[in-house]
Motif scaffolding. Sequence first.
Motif, PDB file in Angstrom:
ATOM      1  N   GLU A 146       0.874  -1.176   0.000  1.00 53.01           N
ATOM      2  CA  GLU A 146       0.000   0.000   0.000  1.00 53.01           C
ATOM      3  C   GLU A 146       0.905   1.217   0.000  1.00 53.01           C
ATOM      4  O   GLU A 146       1.742   1.389   0.890  1.00 53.01           O
ATOM      5  N   THR A 166       0.844  -8.147 -11.960  1.00 53.23           N
ATOM      6  CA  THR A 166       0.439  -7.186 -10.936  1.00 53.23           C
ATOM      7  C   THR A 166      -1.045  -6.863 -11.090  1.00 53.23           C
ATOM      8  O   THR A 166      -1.588  -6.873 -12.196  1.00 53.23           O
ATOM      9  N   THR A 174      -3.223  -3.689  -9.662  1.00 55.70           N
ATOM     10  CA  THR A 174      -3.115  -2.407  -8.962  1.00 55.70           C
ATOM     11  C   THR A 174      -4.491  -1.784  -8.818  1.00 55.70           C
ATOM     12  O   THR A 174      -5.199  -1.561  -9.812  1.00 55.70           O
ATOM     13  N   TYR A 175      -4.864  -1.483  -7.585  1.00 53.93           N
ATOM     14  CA  TYR A 175      -6.171  -0.901  -7.257  1.00 53.93           C
ATOM     15  C   TYR A 175      -5.932   0.511  -6.740  1.00 53.93           C
ATOM     16  O   TYR A 175      -5.104   0.722  -5.843  1.00 53.93           O
ATOM     17  N   HIS A 185      -0.755   5.494 -16.072  1.00 54.06           N
ATOM     18  CA  HIS A 185       0.010   4.347 -16.554  1.00 54.06           C
ATOM     19  C   HIS A 185       0.643   4.704 -17.891  1.00 54.06           C
ATOM     20  O   HIS A 185      -0.011   5.239 -18.792  1.00 54.06           O
ATOM     21  N   MET A 201      -8.891  -0.294 -11.476  1.00 55.73           N
ATOM     22  CA  MET A 201      -7.755  -1.188 -11.272  1.00 55.73           C
ATOM     23  C   MET A 201      -7.083  -1.489 -12.606  1.00 55.73           C
ATOM     24  O   MET A 201      -7.689  -1.346 -13.666  1.00 55.73           O
ATOM     25  N   GLU A 231       4.369   4.132 -13.424  1.00 54.77           N
ATOM     26  CA  GLU A 231       3.101   4.347 -12.732  1.00 54.77           C
ATOM     27  C   GLU A 231       3.252   5.632 -11.936  1.00 54.77           C
ATOM     28  O   GLU A 231       3.931   5.658 -10.909  1.00 54.77           O
ATOM     29  N   THR A 291      -2.417   3.751  -3.631  1.00 56.01           N
ATOM     30  CA  THR A 291      -2.702   2.526  -4.373  1.00 56.01           C
ATOM     31  C   THR A 291      -2.395   1.277  -3.557  1.00 56.01           C
ATOM     32  O   THR A 291      -1.616   1.302  -2.599  1.00 56.01           O
ATOM     33  N   GLN A 306      -0.885  -2.406  -4.631  1.00 52.46           N
ATOM     34  CA  GLN A 306      -0.367  -3.217  -5.729  1.00 52.46           C
ATOM     35  C   GLN A 306      -0.082  -4.636  -5.237  1.00 52.46           C
ATOM     36  O   GLN A 306       0.714  -4.849  -4.332  1.00 52.46           O
ATOM     37  N   TRP A 327       1.216  -8.425  -6.164  1.00 53.42           N
ATOM     38  CA  TRP A 327       2.024  -9.219  -7.084  1.00 53.42           C
ATOM     39  C   TRP A 327       1.472 -10.644  -7.095  1.00 53.42           C
ATOM     40  O   TRP A 327       1.347 -11.276  -6.047  1.00 53.42           O
TER      41      TRP A 327
END
Length: 287
Positions: free
Chosen positions: A47, A65, A67-68, A76, A91, A104, A114, A116, A118
């Motif tokens: 986070e 990944t 990502t939210y 991006h 996301m 990013e 965000t 993220q 993995w």
Amino acid sequence: MSEAVQRNIKDHWYVKYEEASFPFIQKGWVLPVERWADFDPFILMAEDWFKRGAFSDHPHRGFQTVTYVIDGRLEHIDNGGGRDILEPGDMQYMNAGWSARHAEEAVGNDIAHTLQLWLNLPRDLRHSETSYQNVYAEDAPVVSFQGGTVKVFSGDVAGVTGPLQSAVPITMSEITLTEGASYTHKLPETHNAFVYVLSGDIEFGESPVNLKKHGAGTLTFKENGNENNESDLIMKANSRRSKVLVYSGTPIREEIVPYGPFVMSTMDEIKEAYRDFHNGKFGPPAV
């Protein structure tokens, strides 16, 4: 028909945050990387709060990944010509595959906030083609129930299918509850899963465990069960505006070496990834 397996919280904790040097602001590990074997197929989740310049052009190889965006705007940029701006509730999915190179960035003077995640790749997919997919909040189907909603980003959940198409199928749902509301979230019984509370106060499981904002928990599951059988995670909100993310996936059960921006099977493969990047095999910068 057999009774559905009941999910409970197996382990839980609260995220600890550290201040960071500009353009980074603050960071916490929702899923710490040293416990990747417990989280399989997930490796880690960070986070982050950051300003523009924190995550400029950089490479990846060997994993995915998810990502939210919690708050702020995230731009991006990738070296294949992709560029877009994600806003809160959106996301993005990336399959780094063989050679991702992207950036990013926070937009303008925003502070991007965000999560993220993995997500591992099986060994035979580490050299797959790089791809990206954006899922905007309004494109994820929402199912209403008494006292709340479930928004489905990925997987078959609550009678709908999320738009995310990952190389390793997962479920990802955002569940919102009003005070006193209960909901039973259904997941394949063989999926390893975890929850992360974004706001409010929620009790999880048949043997209730309470988690508030910044609380994370892994769930019990039936590893040798039937992937076509569903399991039940009961949840009840103790405060209004309670919101939780639920992620699940089938364990891959392969040894990995996460190192820097790469996830491979051996340290020799990590060294090869660094050599390939420095030799230009990842392509031009993402700018």
